[in-house]
Design a protein around this motif. Structure first.
Motif, PDB file in Angstrom:
ATOM      1  N   TRP A  47       0.836  -1.208   0.000  1.00  0.00           N
ATOM      2  CA  TRP A  47       0.000   0.000   0.000  1.00  0.00           C
ATOM      3  C   TRP A  47       0.870   1.257   0.000  1.00  0.00           C
ATOM      4  O   TRP A  47       0.578   2.220  -0.714  1.00  0.00           O
ATOM      5  N   ARG A  48       1.957   1.247   0.780  1.00  0.00           N
ATOM      6  CA  ARG A  48       2.857   2.401   0.797  1.00  0.00           C
ATOM      7  C   ARG A  48       3.432   2.682  -0.590  1.00  0.00           C
ATOM      8  O   ARG A  48       3.603   3.831  -0.975  1.00  0.00           O
ATOM      9  N   ILE A  49       3.723   1.619  -1.317  1.00  0.00           N
ATOM     10  CA  ILE A  49       4.305   1.773  -2.652  1.00  0.00           C
ATOM     11  C   ILE A  49       3.267   2.309  -3.644  1.00  0.00           C
ATOM     12  O   ILE A  49       3.564   3.174  -4.467  1.00  0.00           O
ATOM     13  N   HIS A  50       2.037   1.812  -3.575  1.00  0.00           N
ATOM     14  CA  HIS A  50       1.026   2.105  -4.598  1.00  0.00           C
ATOM     15  C   HIS A  50      -0.017   3.137  -4.192  1.00  0.00           C
ATOM     16  O   HIS A  50      -0.884   3.473  -5.000  1.00  0.00           O
ATOM     17  N   ARG A  51       0.057   3.657  -2.979  1.00  0.00           N
ATOM     18  CA  ARG A  51      -0.981   4.572  -2.480  1.00  0.00           C
ATOM     19  C   ARG A  51      -1.181   5.779  -3.391  1.00  0.00           C
ATOM     20  O   ARG A  51      -2.303   6.118  -3.742  1.00  0.00           O
ATOM     21  N   ASP A  52      -0.099   6.418  -3.788  1.00  0.00           N
ATOM     22  CA  ASP A  52      -0.224   7.620  -4.622  1.00  0.00           C
ATOM     23  C   ASP A  52      -0.878   7.307  -5.969  1.00  0.00           C
ATOM     24  O   ASP A  52      -1.678   8.102  -6.469  1.00  0.00           O
ATOM     25  N   SER A  53      -0.557   6.169  -6.544  1.00  0.00           N
ATOM     26  CA  SER A  53      -1.174   5.777  -7.812  1.00  0.00           C
ATOM     27  C   SER A  53      -2.673   5.555  -7.641  1.00  0.00           C
ATOM     28  O   SER A  53      -3.470   5.978  -8.481  1.00  0.00           O
ATOM     29  N   PHE A  54      -3.061   4.909  -6.563  1.00  0.00           N
ATOM     30  CA  PHE A  54      -4.488   4.679  -6.310  1.00  0.00           C
ATOM     31  C   PHE A  54      -5.226   5.990  -6.113  1.00  0.00           C
ATOM     32  O   PHE A  54      -6.344   6.167  -6.600  1.00  0.00           O
ATOM     33  N   MET A  86     -12.440  -0.820  -2.483  1.00  0.00           N
ATOM     34  CA  MET A  86     -12.508  -2.252  -2.783  1.00  0.00           C
ATOM     35  C   MET A  86     -11.642  -2.603  -4.002  1.00  0.00           C
ATOM     36  O   MET A  86     -10.970  -3.634  -4.012  1.00  0.00           O
ATOM     37  N   ALA A  87     -11.643  -1.757  -5.004  1.00  0.00           N
ATOM     38  CA  ALA A  87     -10.806  -2.001  -6.183  1.00  0.00           C
ATOM     39  C   ALA A  87      -9.328  -1.936  -5.811  1.00  0.00           C
ATOM     40  O   ALA A  87      -8.526  -2.741  -6.301  1.00  0.00           O
ATOM     41  N   SER A  88      -8.978  -0.994  -4.952  1.00  0.00           N
ATOM     42  CA  SER A  88      -7.586  -0.894  -4.496  1.00  0.00           C
ATOM     43  C   SER A  88      -7.176  -2.148  -3.733  1.00  0.00           C
ATOM     44  O   SER A  88      -6.083  -2.670  -3.933  1.00  0.00           O
ATOM     45  N   LEU A  89      -8.066  -2.636  -2.875  1.00  0.00           N
ATOM     46  CA  LEU A  89      -7.776  -3.841  -2.100  1.00  0.00           C
ATOM     47  C   LEU A  89      -7.615  -5.062  -3.006  1.00  0.00           C
ATOM     48  O   LEU A  89      -6.688  -5.858  -2.837  1.00  0.00           O
ATOM     49  N   LYS A  90      -8.510  -5.190  -3.997  1.00  0.00           N
ATOM     50  CA  LYS A  90      -8.393  -6.310  -4.943  1.00  0.00           C
ATOM     51  C   LYS A  90      -7.065  -6.252  -5.685  1.00  0.00           C
ATOM     52  O   LYS A  90      -6.397  -7.266  -5.886  1.00  0.00           O
ATOM     53  N   TRP A  91      -6.671  -5.056  -6.104  1.00  0.00           N
ATOM     54  CA  TRP A  91      -5.429  -4.908  -6.841  1.00  0.00           C
ATOM     55  C   TRP A  91      -4.237  -5.247  -5.947  1.00  0.00           C
ATOM     56  O   TRP A  91      -3.298  -5.919  -6.387  1.00  0.00           O
ATOM     57  N   LEU A  92      -4.272  -4.785  -4.693  1.00  0.00           N
ATOM     58  CA  LEU A  92      -3.178  -5.086  -3.768  1.00  0.00           C
ATOM     59  C   LEU A  92      -3.045  -6.588  -3.529  1.00  0.00           C
ATOM     60  O   LEU A  92      -1.937  -7.128  -3.522  1.00  0.00           O
ATOM     61  N   ILE A  93      -4.166  -7.256  -3.319  1.00  0.00           N
ATOM     62  CA  ILE A  93      -4.122  -8.705  -3.084  1.00  0.00           C
ATOM     63  C   ILE A  93      -3.581  -9.422  -4.310  1.00  0.00           C
ATOM     64  O   ILE A  93      -2.752 -10.330  -4.198  1.00  0.00           O
TER      65      ILE A  93
END
Length: 154
Positions: free
Chosen positions: A47-54, A62-69
């Protein structure tokens, strides 16, 4: 604690789970915190790596969580393997809650402990080697699946 809850005089004794489903409950209580903690750390790091992109894409939670998983799926297998290792190596809870009853609740780890205490070291070592083989096969299977998936999906 599980034994006290599931014993005949305990609050959950009427279920009759002692020496049967109590083993599953004890193993679940031992492995779930480990898997959850490792999974949380893996997902938090991602999440720390991709937070800004999200945030820039305005993705719903929910889409962010699916992508992270999906992104962490290979690392999450390590958390599952750690839970499996914890469950396989546990002797005490299974011995207490399961009773180590022959042909019913005896597991490989409790059988190794029993044979060692009886002095039958060759059988205990043989069971230990079989258990190590099972763990190595599980790790090898996970490694092969990961390699295939990384080649296919990147």
């Amino acid at each position: 604690m599980v034994y006290l809850l599931l014993s005949r005089t305990g609050p959950l004794g009427v279920w009759g789970w002692l020496f049967t489903k109590g083993m599953i409950l004890a193993q679940t209580l031992l492995t779930t915190p480990l898997i959850a903690a490792l999974s949380r750390q893996i997902l938090e790091d991602s999440w720390r790596i991709h937070r800004d992109s999200f945030m820039a894409l305005r993705l719903p939670r929910m889409a962010s969580l699916k992508w992270l998983i999906w992104d962490c799926r290979f690392s999450l297998t390590i958390a599952v393997l750690a839970g499996l290792a914890r469950a396989i190596s546990e002797v005490g809870a299974v011995m207490i809650v399961g009773g180590n009853i022959d042909q019913s609740t005896r597991t490989m780890t409790t059988a190794i402990a029993l044979e060692t205490s009886k002095g039958d070291l060759p059988l205990a070592l043989a069971l230990g080697i079989v258990l190590l083989g099972i763990v190595l096969l599980a790790n090898l299977f996970t490694f092969v699946v990961r390699q295939i998936a990384e080649r296919r999906y990147g």
